[in-house]
Scaffold this motif. Sequence first.
Motif, PDB file in Angstrom:
ATOM      1  N   UNK A   1       0.792  -1.222   0.059  1.00  0.00           N
ATOM      2  CA  UNK A   1      -0.015  -0.032  -0.129  1.00  0.00           C
ATOM      3  C   UNK A   1       0.840   1.192   0.083  1.00  0.00           C
ATOM      4  N   UNK A   2       0.488   2.262  -0.767  1.00  0.00           N
ATOM      5  CA  UNK A   2       1.261   3.539  -0.976  1.00  0.00           C
ATOM      6  C   UNK A   2       0.287   4.529  -0.322  1.00  0.00           C
ATOM      7  N   UNK A   3       0.731   5.581   0.523  1.00  0.00           N
ATOM      8  CA  UNK A   3      -0.101   6.508   0.948  1.00  0.00           C
ATOM      9  C   UNK A   3       0.885   7.764   0.719  1.00  0.00           C
ATOM     10  N   UNK A   4       0.273   8.801   0.024  1.00  0.00           N
ATOM     11  CA  UNK A   4       0.828  10.044  -0.331  1.00  0.00           C
ATOM     12  C   UNK A   4       0.093  11.238   0.205  1.00  0.00           C
ATOM     13  N   UNK A   5       0.406  12.270   0.678  1.00  0.00           N
ATOM     14  CA  UNK A   5      -0.251  13.449   0.958  1.00  0.00           C
ATOM     15  C   UNK A   5       0.361  14.677   0.453  1.00  0.00           C
ATOM     16  N   UNK A   6      -0.397  15.313  -0.388  1.00  0.00           N
ATOM     17  CA  UNK A   6       0.029  16.733  -1.033  1.00  0.00           C
ATOM     18  C   UNK A   6       0.270  17.833  -0.166  1.00  0.00           C
ATOM     19  N   UNK A   7       0.979  18.761  -0.526  1.00  0.00           N
ATOM     20  CA  UNK A   7       1.013  20.126   0.324  1.00  0.00           C
ATOM     21  C   UNK A   7      -0.116  20.877   0.755  1.00  0.00           C
ATOM     22  N   UNK A   8      -1.345  20.437  -0.067  1.00  0.00           N
ATOM     23  CA  UNK A   8      -2.639  21.299   0.278  1.00  0.00           C
ATOM     24  C   UNK A   8      -3.532  20.236   1.182  1.00  0.00           C
ATOM     25  N   UNK A   9      -3.099  19.002   1.398  1.00  0.00           N
ATOM     26  CA  UNK A   9      -3.668  18.124   2.423  1.00  0.00           C
ATOM     27  C   UNK A   9      -4.544  16.968   1.731  1.00  0.00           C
ATOM     28  N   UNK A  10      -4.402  16.965   0.375  1.00  0.00           N
ATOM     29  CA  UNK A  10      -5.110  15.815  -0.154  1.00  0.00           C
ATOM     30  C   UNK A  10      -4.303  14.340  -0.033  1.00  0.00           C
ATOM     31  N   UNK A  11      -4.854  13.572   0.493  1.00  0.00           N
ATOM     32  CA  UNK A  11      -4.469  12.169   0.940  1.00  0.00           C
ATOM     33  C   UNK A  11      -5.063  11.210   0.110  1.00  0.00           C
ATOM     34  N   UNK A  12      -4.084  10.275  -0.547  1.00  0.00           N
ATOM     35  CA  UNK A  12      -4.302   9.239  -1.585  1.00  0.00           C
ATOM     36  C   UNK A  12      -3.697   8.112  -1.182  1.00  0.00           C
ATOM     37  N   UNK A  13      -4.448   6.910  -1.129  1.00  0.00           N
ATOM     38  CA  UNK A  13      -3.872   5.600  -0.908  1.00  0.00           C
ATOM     39  C   UNK A  13      -4.131   4.761  -1.895  1.00  0.00           C
ATOM     40  N   UNK A  14      -3.187   3.935  -2.502  1.00  0.00           N
ATOM     41  CA  UNK A  14      -3.185   2.915  -3.348  1.00  0.00           C
ATOM     42  C   UNK A  14      -2.646   1.756  -3.275  1.00  0.00           C
ATOM     43  N   UNK A  15      -3.256   0.552  -3.984  1.00  0.00           N
ATOM     44  CA  UNK A  15      -2.539  -0.736  -3.822  1.00  0.00           C
ATOM     45  C   UNK A  15      -2.784  -1.537  -4.888  1.00  0.00           C
ATOM     46  N   UNK A  16      -1.851  -2.315  -5.562  1.00  0.00           N
ATOM     47  CA  UNK A  16      -1.878  -3.258  -6.671  1.00  0.00           C
ATOM     48  C   UNK A  16      -2.579  -4.474  -6.286  1.00  0.00           C
ATOM     49  N   UNK A  17      -3.925  -4.631  -6.932  1.00  0.00           N
ATOM     50  CA  UNK A  17      -4.709  -5.736  -6.972  1.00  0.00           C
ATOM     51  C   UNK A  17      -4.083  -6.783  -7.858  1.00  0.00           C
ATOM     52  N   UNK A  18      -3.745  -7.975  -7.635  1.00  0.00           N
ATOM     53  CA  UNK A  18      -2.864  -9.106  -8.213  1.00  0.00           C
ATOM     54  C   UNK A  18      -4.021 -10.085  -8.421  1.00  0.00           C
ATOM     55  N   UNK A  19      -5.328  -9.997  -8.084  1.00  0.00           N
ATOM     56  CA  UNK A  19      -6.501 -11.082  -8.267  1.00  0.00           C
ATOM     57  C   UNK A  19      -6.528 -11.201  -9.598  1.00  0.00           C
ATOM     58  N   UNK A  20      -7.042 -12.423 -10.415  1.00  0.00           N
ATOM     59  CA  UNK A  20      -7.503 -12.579 -11.423  1.00  0.00           C
ATOM     60  C   UNK A  20      -8.879 -12.335 -11.632  1.00  0.00           C
ATOM     61  N   UNK A  21      -9.461 -11.738 -12.610  1.00  0.00           N
ATOM     62  CA  UNK A  21     -10.711 -11.507 -12.814  1.00  0.00           C
ATOM     63  C   UNK A  21     -11.609 -12.032 -14.183  1.00  0.00           C
ATOM     64  N   UNK A  22     -12.487 -12.699 -14.089  1.00  0.00           N
ATOM     65  CA  UNK A  22     -13.105 -13.134 -15.468  1.00  0.00           C
ATOM     66  C   UNK A  22     -13.695 -12.123 -16.174  1.00  0.00           C
TER      67      UNK A  22
END
Length: 55
Positions: A1-22
């Motif tokens: 998981x990656x968490x980033x916060x900008x200088x203006x306070x925007x917080x973003x979280x992301x993660x790679x989903x490696x599951x397989x989808x039909x």
Amino acid sequence: MVRVETNTGLKVECALDTRTYHKGVKVSDAQMAKLNISGDAFHPEWNYTITPRNV
């Protein structure tokens, strides 16, 4: 998981989903009608919010 916060306070979280989808899974009109979905004023076909249903 990656968490980033900008200088203006925007917080973003992301993660790679490696599951397989039909591929080709179809959602019926009845299933879509049950969603509590509302489109944004700007490009609602791309920008929308899905909120929980009251069951």
